[in-house]
Design an enzyme around this catalytic site. Structure first.
Site, PDB file in Angstrom:
ATOM      1  CB  THR A   1      -0.874  -0.138   1.195  1.00  0.00           C
ATOM      2  OG1 THR A   1      -0.165  -0.064   2.283  1.00  0.00           O
ATOM      3  CG2 THR A   1      -1.869  -1.122   1.028  1.00  0.00           C
TER       4      THR A   1
ATOM      5  CG  LEU B   1       8.200   3.196   2.598  1.00  0.00           C
ATOM      6  CD1 LEU B   1       7.858   4.833   2.703  1.00  0.00           C
ATOM      7  CD2 LEU B   1       9.379   2.853   3.646  1.00  0.00           C
ATOM      8  CB  SER B   2       2.856   1.030   4.753  1.00  0.00           C
ATOM      9  OG  SER B   2       1.765   0.683   5.733  1.00  0.00           O
ATOM     10  CB  SER B   3       2.001  -4.394   3.246  1.00  0.00           C
ATOM     11  OG  SER B   3       2.518  -5.034   4.372  1.00  0.00           O
TER      12      SER B   3
END
Length: 334
Positions: A96, A104-106
C-alpha cells in the site's frame, strides 16, 4: 481456496462494485475458515464478515515483470476497478505504500491477521495497543470486537496515520490513532491488556512491558515467527513462539542485521531451503555461527518453532530452545 482476482467482469457502476465486494469478502472469510485460522477464537469470523477490507486499500500495488502495477478505486476503466475490488479480497498481503521501490507499509495477509487476532485471546473488556497502524484494517477488526474506545493504534509515519484514520472513519470506526514511535508504546492510554505488533521486531521493547496490566499478552513478529509473551511485571515477560511463520516490514529505527536471503556460507542447500532452519538463523543472527546453528538444529531433531521462546528479566532478554534456563540461549539486543 483463497479468492484471487477473477477475469474482468463487465463494466460495473458503484452499486455493482459493492455487490462484488460483498461476494469477494464472503469468499475470503470461507477461505480463512478453511485454513483453520479462526479455530483458536471463532468470534473473529464475524469481524472479518462485517469489516470491508476494500475501504482500507483504495489503492495498492501488485508485482509485475516490469516492477509494480497500481490498482485503485478511482480508475476510469471499469474493468480495472473490478480487478481492484476483487484483489482487495485476495488472501494475500497488499503493498500500500512504496518509496523508491522500497515497501514502507502493507495490508497483511488476511488469514495471517486472523490467526494473530485469534491467538491474541482478547476479551470484551480488553484494552488493546496495536503497533503499526498500516491501513487501519487491523484496528477496525479489533474495534469491531472490543469497541473503538478500547483500541489504540500507533505509527511513526504521519501519512500512514492520517490515511488510517480516514479509512477507519469510512468504515464507521473511531479508535485512537496516534503518530509516534511504536517502540515506545503509548503511555497516555496505558495500561493495556493486549499489545499486538504488525511489524517485525529485533527484541521486545521494555516500554511495552511497563505499559501493560498484570498478565497482559504481547503478540509480535520476531525473526520469522510470532512470539506470544505473558507479562509478569514492568520488566518481566516470557512466552513461546507460535507454530506459524510470519514475515512483516521491520519496525523502523530498530532494524537488526539478518543473513541475506541468498546467504549460503557453505551450508547445505537442503538446510537453507528449510523454513525452520532459516528461522533459527534469523533468531540467532549475530550471536551464533551459522555452522554451529546447523549442528544444533540437526542434533535437536530440526525443532519446530513452538520449542523456542523468549524471556525478559530486568535488563536481560534472550531467546531459547526448550528451556529459558537451559543450555541453548541467545541474547537479544536491548
Amino acid at each position: 481456496m483463497a479468492p484471487h482476482p477473477a477475469p474482468d467482469d463487465p463494466a460495473a457502476p458503484g452499486d455493482d462494485l459493492e455487490r462484488i465486494a460483498a461476494e469477494a469478502r464472503a469468499g475470503l472469510v470461507r477461505a480463512i475458515a478453511v485454513s483453520g485460522a479462526f479455530e483458536a477464537d471463532p468470534g473473529w469470523r464475524t469481524a472479518f464478515e462485517e469489516v470491508p477490507r476494500h475501504l482500507f486499500v483504495p489503492y495498492y500495488w501488485i508485482g509485475t515483470a516490469g516492477g509494480h502495477e497500481r490498482l485503485w478505486r478511482e480508475d476510469p476503466d471499469p474493468a480495472r476497478r473490478v480487478r481492484w475490488v476483487r484483489g482487495a479480497y485476495a488472501d494475500a498481503p497488499l503493498a500500500t505504500r512504496l518509496r523508491d521501490g522500497e515497501l514502507l507499509s502493507s495490508s497483511s495477509q488476511p488469514s495471517l491477521m486472523a490467526r494473530m487476532l485469534a491467538e491474541l485471546r482478547v476479551r470484551p473488556e480488553s484494552r488493546v495497543l496495536e503497533i503499526g497502524a498500516g491501513t487501519g484494517y487491523n484496528a477496525a477488526l479489533l474495534a469491531h470486537r472490543v469497541t473503538d474506545a478500547r483500541v489504540t493504534t500507533v505509527d511513526l509515519d504521519t501519512e500512514i496515520t492520517e490515511s488510517a484514520r480516514t479509512h477507519l472513519r469510512a468504515a464507521g470506526h473511531t479508535p485512537t490513532v496516534v503518530t509516534g514511535d511504536g517502540a515506545q508504546g503509548w503511555p497516555g492510554r496505558a495500561p493495556f491488556d493486549r499489545i499486538m505488533a504488525t511489524c517485525t521486531l529485533p527484541s521486545v521493547p521494555r516500554a511495552w512491558l511497563a505499559q501493560c496490566a498484570p498478565d497482559a499478552l504481547v503478540l509480535a513478529p520476531l525473526a520469522t515467527g510470532l512470539i506470544r509473551l505473558t507479562v509478569r511485571g514492568p520488566d518481566q515477560a516470557e512466552g513461546r513462539f507460535l507454530h506459524t511463520s510470519a514475515y512483516f516490514v521491520p519496525l523502523r529505527g530498530a532494524a537488526r542485521h539478518l543473513p541475506e536471503p541468498g546467504y549460503s556460507g557453505g551450508l547445505p542447500r537442503r538446510a537453507l531451503h528449510s523454513e525452520l532452519f532459516q528461522f533459527l538463523l534469523a533468531l540467532t543472527a549475530g550471536t551464533l555461527d551459522p555452522h554451529d546453528a546447523l549442528t544444533l538444529w540437526q542434533r535437536e531433531g530440526r525443532p519446530a518453532r513452538e520449542r523456542y521462546g523468549v524471556t525478559v528479566r530486568g535488563e536481560h532478554s534472550w531467546a531459547w530452545l526448550d528451556d529459558p534456563d537451559g543450555p541453548y540461549a541467545w541474547p537479544l539486543p536491548h
